[in-house]
Design an enzyme around this catalytic site. Structure first.
Site, mmCIF file in Angstrom:
data_model
loop_
_atom_site.group_PDB
_atom_site.id
_atom_site.type_symbol
_atom_site.label_atom_id
_atom_site.label_comp_id
_atom_site.label_asym_id
_atom_site.label_seq_id
_atom_site.Cartn_x
_atom_site.Cartn_y
_atom_site.Cartn_z
ATOM 1 N N SER A 299 33.143 5.217 -51.411
ATOM 2 C CA SER A 299 34.175 6.194 -51.359
ATOM 3 C C SER A 299 34.584 6.550 -52.797
ATOM 4 O O SER A 299 34.247 5.715 -53.765
ATOM 5 C CB SER A 299 35.409 5.584 -50.679
ATOM 6 O OG SER A 299 35.788 4.447 -51.225
ATOM 7 N N GLU B 202 37.549 8.318 -55.821
ATOM 8 C CA GLU B 202 38.509 8.815 -55.954
ATOM 9 C C GLU B 202 38.851 9.971 -57.055
ATOM 10 O O GLU B 202 38.324 9.685 -57.866
ATOM 11 C CB GLU B 202 39.699 7.471 -56.180
ATOM 12 C CG GLU B 202 41.118 7.899 -56.233
ATOM 13 C CD GLU B 202 42.022 6.613 -56.160
ATOM 14 O OE1 GLU B 202 41.828 5.943 -55.271
ATOM 15 O OE2 GLU B 202 42.945 6.677 -57.349
ATOM 16 N N ASP C 43 54.791 4.492 -57.523
ATOM 17 C CA ASP C 43 55.393 4.263 -58.909
ATOM 18 C C ASP C 43 56.552 5.412 -59.056
ATOM 19 O O ASP C 43 56.457 6.371 -58.591
ATOM 20 C CB ASP C 43 54.603 4.249 -59.966
ATOM 21 C CG ASP C 43 53.250 3.313 -60.093
ATOM 22 O OD1 ASP C 43 53.790 2.010 -59.813
ATOM 23 O OD2 ASP C 43 52.277 3.817 -60.093
ATOM 24 N N PHE D 106 45.825 2.211 -69.919
ATOM 25 C CA PHE D 106 46.484 2.203 -68.313
ATOM 26 C C PHE D 106 46.468 0.708 -67.903
ATOM 27 O O PHE D 106 47.330 0.500 -67.188
ATOM 28 C CB PHE D 106 45.586 3.214 -67.587
ATOM 29 C CG PHE D 106 45.856 3.322 -66.225
ATOM 30 C CD1 PHE D 106 46.936 3.709 -65.751
ATOM 31 C CD2 PHE D 106 45.210 2.452 -65.115
ATOM 32 C CE1 PHE D 106 47.638 3.886 -64.462
ATOM 33 C CE2 PHE D 106 45.634 2.628 -63.809
ATOM 34 C CZ PHE D 106 46.870 3.290 -63.501
ATOM 35 N N HIS E 169 34.632 1.399 -53.977
ATOM 36 C CA HIS E 169 35.489 2.446 -54.000
ATOM 37 C C HIS E 169 35.636 2.768 -55.684
ATOM 38 O O HIS E 169 35.912 1.815 -56.387
ATOM 39 C CB HIS E 169 36.855 2.416 -53.606
ATOM 40 C CG HIS E 169 37.961 3.536 -53.722
ATOM 41 N ND1 HIS E 169 37.754 4.379 -52.915
ATOM 42 C CD2 HIS E 169 39.047 3.540 -54.497
ATOM 43 C CE1 HIS E 169 38.808 5.215 -52.981
ATOM 44 N NE2 HIS E 169 39.543 4.948 -54.235
#
Length: 302
Positions: free
Chosen positions: A26, A28, A120, A230, A280
Site C-alpha cells: 500500500s 501513502e 495531532d 520530522f 506500507h
C-alpha cells in the site's frame, strides 16, 4: 578459509514474484496544495497504480485542515485508477457529529477504507492532545464510532519505538490492543529505520494476544534533512550509521538518491527474509523510490 554462506535460494527475498502470492503493498500520499504539486501527485499515482496495491491512502492535515481535499483526492483516485483508496481521519478539534458526517461522506463517495488516527493538534506533532468536549476521546473511541456507521476496513497506527506520549511499553501495547479490539483491521507502523525495533514491537504485540497484521511503514529518504527533522518531532530515531551514510550529501542529489535507494532496499530485503509480506510505503508524493522498492519486493506492473 572456511566460509559459510546463506543459501541464496532459501532466502525469501530471492523468490520470484509468482512465489509470493501473499505479498501486499500500500502507498501513502498527502493532498497536494498547488497545481504543480497536484500534477506530481497524479503522475506518481498513475505510475504506482499498475502495481495493484491493496490501497492508496491520502492523509488528513492537523486538526482536519485538509478534510475537503482529502475526500476529493481519495474519490478521484478510486474513480480514475480503479485502485482502492483509503482516507485518513482524525478526531482533533471536532465533535462526534462532525466526524460522523465526514465518515458518512466517505461512505456516500464509495470509500470503504479509513485510516483512523487520534491525530495531532493544530500546533503540530508532539504537542499535548486535548479531546474536544463533544468529540471522540482517542483513536480506539474513533474506531468504535466508525464501526457503528458502517462496515469499513480500518487501519490504525502503531509505534515500533513507542508513542512519545506513552508512559511505558505496557501502556503503548494496551492502547494498540484497544484500537484493534474496537474493530480495526490492521495496524500500520510509523516510520522506523532499525528493523530490530519493528521485530521486537511485533513480539510484544503477539505476547499481549494481538493477532492482527502489524504492517511496517517504510519511509524512503528522499531528503535526509527533511526526514530527520520530522523524526525528531514524532519520536522516531535516526541511527548513527544512517546519519553517517548521508553525511555531506546535501549538495549531491545524485549520490543522495543512490544511497537512499540502497538504504530502503536493505531494509525491505531484511524484513522479507524475516517473513514479512505486507508493506506500507510513505511516498512523499514521489514514485521513483516506491517503484524501485516494489520491484525489489517482487511486484511488477500489471
Amino acid at each position: 578459509m572456511d566460509t559459510k554462506m546463506i543459501d541464496d535460494n532459501a532466502r525469501a527475498s530471492r523468490k520470484i514474484a509468482e512465489q509470493r502470492p501473499d505479498l501486499q503493498l500500500s502507498f501513502e500520499f498527502f493532498p497536494p496544495k498547488t497545481d504543480a504539486m497536484e500534477e506530481r501527485f497524479w503522475d506518481s499515482i498513475h505510475k504506482l497504480a499498475p502495481l495493484q496495491p491493496r490501497f492508496v491512502s491520502v492523509t488528513y492535515g492537523a486538526g482536519g485542515s485538509t478534510r475537503e481535499r482529502t475526500l476529493r483526492m481519495v474519490s478521484s483516485v478510486k474513480t480514475d485508477t480503479g485502485v482502492d483508496a483509503a482516507a485518513h481521519l482524525t478526531c482533533v478539534g471536532s465533535t462526534r457529529d462532525e466526524v460522523d458526517a465526514v465518515v458518512r461522506g466517505y461512505q456516500e463517495a464509495g470509500i470503504n477504507r479509513i485510516v483512523a488516527l487520534r491525530g495531532d493538534p493544530p500546533e503540530g506533532v508532539g504537542q499535548p492532545f486535548t479531546p474536544h468536549p463533544q468529540g471522540y476521546q482517542n483513536a480506539a473511541d474513533l474506531v468504535s464510532g466508525i464501526r457503528k456507521i458502517g462496515d469499513f476496513d480500518i487501519s490504525v497506527a502503531a509505534y515500533p519505538e513507542k508513542h512519545p506520549q506513552s508512559a511505558d511499553w505496557q501502556t503503548d501495547i494496551d492502547n494498540l490492543k484497544r484500537k484493534l479490539d474496537a474493530g480495526a483491521t490492521r495496524a500500520i507502523t510509523q516510520m522506523f529505520f532499525s528493523n530490530a525495533d519493528y521485530l521486537r514491537y511485533v513480539d510484544r504485540a503477539r505476547a499481549a494476544g494481538i493477532t492482527a497484521p502489524i504492517v511496517p511503514g517504510i519511509q524512503p529518504i528522499h531528503s535526509f534533512k527533511q526526514i530527520s527533522n520530522f523524526a525528531s518531532r514524532c519520536g522516531a530515531s535516526i541511527p548513527a550509521w544512517l546519519a553517517e551514510r548521508f553525511a555531506g550529501l546535501d549538495e549531491d542529489p545524485e549520490t543522495h538518491a543512490l544511497v537512499a535507494s540502497a538504504v530502503a532496499a536493505e531494509q525491505v530485503i531484511e524484513l522479507l527474509d524475516e517473513g514479512v509480506t505486507e508493506f506500507h510505503i510513505y511516498t512523499m508524493n514521489r514514485s521513483n523510490l516506491a517503484l524501485a522498492l516494489a520491484r525489489i519486493l517482487g511486484r511488477r506492473p500489471d
